[in-house]
Design a protein around this motif. Structure first.
Motif, PDB file in Angstrom:
ATOM      1  N   ASP A 105      13.811   1.465   1.385  1.00 57.06           N
ATOM      2  CA  ASP A 105      12.626   1.818   2.166  1.00 57.06           C
ATOM      3  C   ASP A 105      12.022   3.136   1.694  1.00 57.06           C
ATOM      4  N   ASP A 106      12.863   4.163   1.561  1.00 52.76           N
ATOM      5  CA  ASP A 106      12.339   5.463   1.138  1.00 52.76           C
ATOM      6  C   ASP A 106      11.883   5.441  -0.320  1.00 52.76           C
TER       7      ASP A 106
ATOM      8  N   VAL B 281       2.593   8.614  10.166  1.00 49.27           N
ATOM      9  CA  VAL B 281       2.399   8.423  11.613  1.00 49.27           C
ATOM     10  C   VAL B 281       2.062   6.971  11.924  1.00 49.27           C
ATOM     11  N   THR B 282       1.224   6.344  11.111  1.00 54.61           N
ATOM     12  CA  THR B 282       0.871   4.937  11.333  1.00 54.61           C
ATOM     13  C   THR B 282       2.117   4.054  11.255  1.00 54.61           C
ATOM     14  N   ALA B 283       2.920   4.254  10.233  1.00 52.49           N
ATOM     15  CA  ALA B 283       4.147   3.453  10.082  1.00 52.49           C
ATOM     16  C   ALA B 283       5.113   3.720  11.228  1.00 52.49           C
ATOM     17  N   TRP B 284       5.219   4.966  11.638  1.00 49.48           N
ATOM     18  CA  TRP B 284       6.115   5.309  12.755  1.00 49.48           C
ATOM     19  C   TRP B 284       5.679   4.595  14.032  1.00 49.48           C
TER      20      TRP B 284
ATOM     21  N   GLU C 207       7.880   0.730  11.558  1.00 54.38           N
ATOM     22  CA  GLU C 207       8.298   0.246  10.245  1.00 54.38           C
ATOM     23  C   GLU C 207       8.501   1.416   9.291  1.00 54.38           C
ATOM     24  N   LYS C 208       9.412   1.234   8.360  1.00 56.73           N
ATOM     25  CA  LYS C 208       9.640   2.260   7.346  1.00 56.73           C
ATOM     26  C   LYS C 208       8.682   2.107   6.169  1.00 56.73           C
ATOM     27  N   ARG C 209       8.361   0.865   5.849  1.00 54.02           N
ATOM     28  CA  ARG C 209       7.446   0.581   4.744  1.00 54.02           C
ATOM     29  C   ARG C 209       6.664  -0.667   5.089  1.00 54.02           C
ATOM     30  N   GLY C 210       5.636  -0.927   4.327  1.00 54.15           N
ATOM     31  CA  GLY C 210       4.882  -2.141   4.553  1.00 54.15           C
ATOM     32  C   GLY C 210       3.411  -1.890   4.785  1.00 54.15           C
ATOM     33  N   PRO C 211       2.738  -2.860   5.374  1.00 50.17           N
ATOM     34  CA  PRO C 211       1.276  -2.805   5.455  1.00 50.17           C
ATOM     35  C   PRO C 211       0.731  -1.643   6.269  1.00 50.17           C
ATOM     36  N   ASN C 212       1.391  -1.255   7.358  1.00 49.44           N
ATOM     37  CA  ASN C 212       0.864  -0.139   8.155  1.00 49.44           C
ATOM     38  C   ASN C 212       0.937   1.169   7.383  1.00 49.44           C
ATOM     39  N   TYR C 213       2.016   1.386   6.659  1.00 52.98           N
ATOM     40  CA  TYR C 213       2.138   2.586   5.837  1.00 52.98           C
ATOM     41  C   TYR C 213       1.057   2.588   4.753  1.00 52.98           C
ATOM     42  N   LEU C 214       0.890   1.444   4.090  1.00 52.00           N
ATOM     43  CA  LEU C 214      -0.084   1.344   3.017  1.00 52.00           C
ATOM     44  C   LEU C 214      -1.506   1.562   3.521  1.00 52.00           C
TER      45      LEU C 214
ATOM     46  N   TYR D 124      -3.504   2.047  15.592  1.00 56.24           N
ATOM     47  CA  TYR D 124      -2.477   2.926  15.021  1.00 56.24           C
ATOM     48  C   TYR D 124      -3.114   3.879  14.014  1.00 56.24           C
ATOM     49  N   LEU D 125      -3.954   3.341  13.170  1.00 58.95           N
ATOM     50  CA  LEU D 125      -4.616   4.137  12.141  1.00 58.95           C
ATOM     51  C   LEU D 125      -5.540   5.179  12.764  1.00 58.95           C
TER      52      LEU D 125
END
Length: 180
Positions: A15-16, A53-56, A60-67, A145-146
């Motif tokens: 994930d990291d 912050v969006t991913a948190w 999720e640790k990774r994925g579409p919200n982080y991106l 979230y964003l």
């Protein structure tokens, strides 16, 4: 220390490692603008904060919200790159460029997300991150979230620099959302 690449990946975790690789992509030449390095770095740091912050918030640790958080302001890079395309002509006035950035970066971010085939959720969230209520219902949660992460990141940056910010007031006045 790890004995090799596999050991380093095991220690860091997938994930990291994904997050690091994704963030490093913002260091590519696509996101560099000669003569505007400070502004580009400010946008980049803001994007990192919004992604985290969006991913948190999405859990999720990774994925579409982080991106989506990481790339939500990619349209700003488009405007800045276009503004300084040639050294033979004078750069446009900074206030004019700033106005174009503020007015059009969500739409330009959508065009980039579409060109990069990031999918309808990314396009919707990036396009409406300043007004998530207009987002199609199936993508509204990500857009909110964003939106919230963007407010938090802008507010935190302003407060860290000792500048006034309405972020706490705006967040406190949102209906149906509680913050600690």
């Amino acid at each position: 220390p790890p004995g090799g690449l596999k050991g380093a990946i095991a220690r860091i975790g997938h994930d990291d490692l994904w997050r690091i690789a994704t963030r490093v992509s913002l260091e590519s030449s696509v996101f560099k603008v000669a003569g505007m390095e400070d502004l580009v770095e400010e946008i980049r740091v803001h994007s990192f904060a919004v992604a985290e912050v969006t991913a948190w918030m999405a859990g999720e640790k990774r994925g579409p919200n982080y991106l989506v958080g990481l790339l939500h302001d990619v349209g700003k890079f488009v405007v800045l790159r276009c503004a300084v395309t040639s050294r033979r002509t004078p750069d446009p006035h900074p206030e004019f460029v700033g106005d174009i950035v503020q007015r059009f970066h969500p739409a330009l971010s959508v065009l980039v997300a579409h060109a990069w085939q990031l999918g309808p959720m990314a396009c919707a969230a990036m396009g409406y991150h300043h007004d998530p209520r207009k987002t199609p219902k199936e993508h509204r949660r990500t857009a909110f979230y964003l939106y919230l992460a963007d407010i938090v990141a802008h507010g935190a940056a302003a407060e860290r620099q000792g500048m006034p910010s309405r972020a706490r007031e705006v967040l406190g006045n949102l209906k149906g959302i509680r913050f600690d």
